[in-house]
Write a protein that holds these residues in place. Structure first.
Motif, PDB file in Angstrom:
ATOM      1  N   UNK A  12     -12.609 -19.642  -0.828  1.00 31.41           N
ATOM      2  CA  UNK A  12     -11.228 -19.893  -1.223  1.00 31.41           C
ATOM      3  C   UNK A  12     -10.295 -19.335  -0.144  1.00 31.41           C
ATOM      4  N   UNK A  13     -10.116 -20.102   0.921  1.00 36.02           N
ATOM      5  CA  UNK A  13      -9.299 -19.646   2.050  1.00 36.02           C
ATOM      6  C   UNK A  13      -7.865 -19.357   1.641  1.00 36.02           C
ATOM      7  N   UNK A  14      -7.323 -20.143   0.712  1.00 38.25           N
ATOM      8  CA  UNK A  14      -5.934 -19.937   0.292  1.00 38.25           C
ATOM      9  C   UNK A  14      -5.773 -18.571  -0.367  1.00 38.25           C
ATOM     10  N   UNK A  15      -6.683 -18.224  -1.250  1.00 36.30           N
ATOM     11  CA  UNK A  15      -6.632 -16.921  -1.910  1.00 36.30           C
ATOM     12  C   UNK A  15      -6.824 -15.794  -0.900  1.00 36.30           C
ATOM     13  N   UNK A  16      -7.739 -16.006   0.033  1.00 35.38           N
ATOM     14  CA  UNK A  16      -7.982 -14.992   1.063  1.00 35.38           C
ATOM     15  C   UNK A  16      -6.731 -14.768   1.899  1.00 35.38           C
ATOM     16  N   UNK A  17      -6.112 -15.853   2.295  1.00 34.62           N
ATOM     17  CA  UNK A  17      -4.918 -15.745   3.126  1.00 34.62           C
ATOM     18  C   UNK A  17      -3.775 -15.080   2.357  1.00 34.62           C
ATOM     19  N   UNK A  18      -3.643 -15.428   1.086  1.00 33.22           N
ATOM     20  CA  UNK A  18      -2.590 -14.831   0.254  1.00 33.22           C
ATOM     21  C   UNK A  18      -2.754 -13.317   0.163  1.00 33.22           C
ATOM     22  N   UNK A  19      -3.970 -12.865  -0.114  1.00 34.28           N
ATOM     23  CA  UNK A  19      -4.196 -11.433  -0.268  1.00 34.28           C
ATOM     24  C   UNK A  19      -4.105 -10.713   1.071  1.00 34.28           C
ATOM     25  N   UNK A  73       3.012 -17.165  -1.073  1.00 32.88           N
ATOM     26  CA  UNK A  73       2.678 -15.734  -1.060  1.00 32.88           C
ATOM     27  C   UNK A  73       2.473 -15.233  -2.488  1.00 32.88           C
ATOM     28  N   UNK A  74       1.958 -14.054  -2.609  1.00 37.29           N
ATOM     29  CA  UNK A  74       1.805 -13.456  -3.920  1.00 37.29           C
ATOM     30  C   UNK A  74       3.176 -13.242  -4.561  1.00 37.29           C
ATOM     31  N   UNK A  75       3.236 -13.443  -5.853  1.00 37.76           N
ATOM     32  CA  UNK A  75       4.475 -13.184  -6.592  1.00 37.76           C
ATOM     33  C   UNK A  75       4.744 -11.686  -6.695  1.00 37.76           C
ATOM     34  N   UNK A 163      -7.993   8.074  -4.628  1.00 39.13           N
ATOM     35  CA  UNK A 163      -6.911   7.466  -5.410  1.00 39.13           C
ATOM     36  C   UNK A 163      -6.272   6.307  -4.650  1.00 39.13           C
ATOM     37  N   UNK A 164      -6.026   6.492  -3.362  1.00 39.81           N
ATOM     38  CA  UNK A 164      -5.409   5.431  -2.560  1.00 39.81           C
ATOM     39  C   UNK A 164      -6.360   4.243  -2.446  1.00 39.81           C
ATOM     40  N   UNK A 165      -7.631   4.497  -2.247  1.00 40.72           N
ATOM     41  CA  UNK A 165      -8.601   3.398  -2.152  1.00 40.72           C
ATOM     42  C   UNK A 165      -8.678   2.619  -3.460  1.00 40.72           C
ATOM     43  N   UNK A 166      -8.640   3.320  -4.573  1.00 40.96           N
ATOM     44  CA  UNK A 166      -8.654   2.639  -5.879  1.00 40.96           C
ATOM     45  C   UNK A 166      -7.410   1.772  -6.035  1.00 40.96           C
ATOM     46  N   UNK A 167      -6.267   2.305  -5.631  1.00 40.83           N
ATOM     47  CA  UNK A 167      -5.028   1.522  -5.682  1.00 40.83           C
ATOM     48  C   UNK A 167      -5.112   0.279  -4.808  1.00 40.83           C
ATOM     49  N   UNK A 168      -5.728   0.405  -3.645  1.00 42.81           N
ATOM     50  CA  UNK A 168      -5.909  -0.750  -2.757  1.00 42.81           C
ATOM     51  C   UNK A 168      -6.761  -1.822  -3.431  1.00 42.81           C
ATOM     52  N   UNK A 169      -7.829  -1.403  -4.086  1.00 41.15           N
ATOM     53  CA  UNK A 169      -8.702  -2.381  -4.748  1.00 41.15           C
ATOM     54  C   UNK A 169      -7.954  -3.120  -5.858  1.00 41.15           C
ATOM     55  N   UNK A 170      -7.128  -2.402  -6.598  1.00 43.33           N
ATOM     56  CA  UNK A 170      -6.314  -3.046  -7.640  1.00 43.33           C
ATOM     57  C   UNK A 170      -5.331  -4.025  -7.007  1.00 43.33           C
ATOM     58  N   UNK A 171      -4.651  -3.608  -5.952  1.00 49.34           N
ATOM     59  CA  UNK A 171      -3.674  -4.472  -5.281  1.00 49.34           C
ATOM     60  C   UNK A 171      -4.341  -5.734  -4.735  1.00 49.34           C
ATOM     61  N   UNK A 172      -5.525  -5.591  -4.180  1.00 49.98           N
ATOM     62  CA  UNK A 172      -6.260  -6.739  -3.646  1.00 49.98           C
ATOM     63  C   UNK A 172      -6.580  -7.711  -4.780  1.00 49.98           C
ATOM     64  N   UNK A 173      -7.118  -7.189  -5.861  1.00 51.90           N
ATOM     65  CA  UNK A 173      -7.479  -8.039  -6.990  1.00 51.90           C
ATOM     66  C   UNK A 173      -6.292  -8.793  -7.565  1.00 51.90           C
ATOM     67  N   UNK A 174      -5.163  -8.103  -7.708  1.00 52.65           N
ATOM     68  CA  UNK A 174      -3.977  -8.745  -8.266  1.00 52.65           C
ATOM     69  C   UNK A 174      -3.384  -9.777  -7.309  1.00 52.65           C
ATOM     70  N   UNK A 175      -3.348  -9.457  -6.026  1.00 48.69           N
ATOM     71  CA  UNK A 175      -2.714 -10.349  -5.052  1.00 48.69           C
ATOM     72  C   UNK A 175      -3.497 -11.641  -4.847  1.00 48.69           C
ATOM     73  N   UNK A 176      -4.783 -11.633  -5.127  1.00 46.65           N
ATOM     74  CA  UNK A 176      -5.571 -12.861  -5.015  1.00 46.65           C
ATOM     75  C   UNK A 176      -5.113 -13.899  -6.025  1.00 46.65           C
ATOM     76  N   UNK A 177      -4.689 -13.428  -7.190  1.00 49.29           N
ATOM     77  CA  UNK A 177      -4.457 -14.338  -8.311  1.00 49.29           C
ATOM     78  C   UNK A 177      -2.997 -14.575  -8.645  1.00 49.29           C
ATOM     79  N   UNK A 178      -2.174 -13.587  -8.399  1.00 43.09           N
ATOM     80  CA  UNK A 178      -0.781 -13.685  -8.873  1.00 43.09           C
ATOM     81  C   UNK A 178       0.162 -14.052  -7.740  1.00 43.09           C
TER      82      UNK A 178
END
Length: 178
Positions: A12-19, A73-75, A163-178
């Motif tokens: 999913x190149x579009x999702x990859x590029x968005x995130x 872009x991500x919302x 803590x920062x790494x966990x936050x990054x993982x959450x941000x990555x997951x959300x930005x792929x979809x939203x």
């Protein structure tokens, strides 16, 4: 023949590029927050300013690809604007070493993320894969530079970076979809 066949999963190149665009934008905001707090002439600010310039180059390239491919872009961009700046400013207020630990944590997670993307892309999108590989090398350099400059000496380094790494993982997951 080793090309795509019906039933094969496509990357999913579009999702990859968005995130990726969101991540580079967030990185520029983190560095902006740090540079707003750190003394201009301290060694850490000079390192961070150099890294910030590279992140701007990455962001510009991903913005270009998104425009060419008509990918939205991500919302969540307004959230990453504020959250990135706040994270950068907060870590710089803690100490110069904490600001470097932030870079260490973010870049460690981005390296994992980019490696996963490159594996998923395979040969599907050579242009995007080349950019990701190029930028991944820069991110690893940022992580190593931060460590060499004392990131691991930050008070609470293991907890702070986890803590920062966990936050990054959450941000990555959300930005792929939203």
């Amino acid at each position: 023949m080793s090309g795509w066949r019906p039933g094969d999963r496509r990357s999913d190149s579009a999702s990859m590029l968005r995130v990726d665009q969101a991540g580079e934008y967030g990185a520029t905001r983190i560095y902006a927050g740090q540079l707003a707090v750190l003394r201009r002439n301290c060694p850490e600010a000079k390192l961070i300013a150099r890294m910030a310039a590279q992140e701007e180059r990455h962001l510009k390239r991903f913005n270009q690809l998104m425009a060419e491919r008509r990918i939205r872009p991500t919302a969540l961009q307004p959230l990453w604007n504020v959250a990135g700046f706040a994270l950068g400013a907060a870590t710089a207020l803690m100490s110069e070493k904490a600001a470097l630990a932030c870079t260490d944590a973010v870049e460690t997670e981005i390296d994992r993320h980019y490696s996963s993307q490159l594996a998923a892309l395979g040969g599907d999108d050579p242009e995007l894969a080349a950019d990701i590989a190029d930028f991944q090398a820069d991110e690893l350099e940022h992580r190593d530079t931060a460590r060499d400059a004392g990131a691991t000496q930050a008070i609470g380094y293991p907890l702070l970076t986890a803590a920062i790494r966990a936050g990054c993982r959450v941000a990555i997951g959300l930005s792929k979809r939203i």
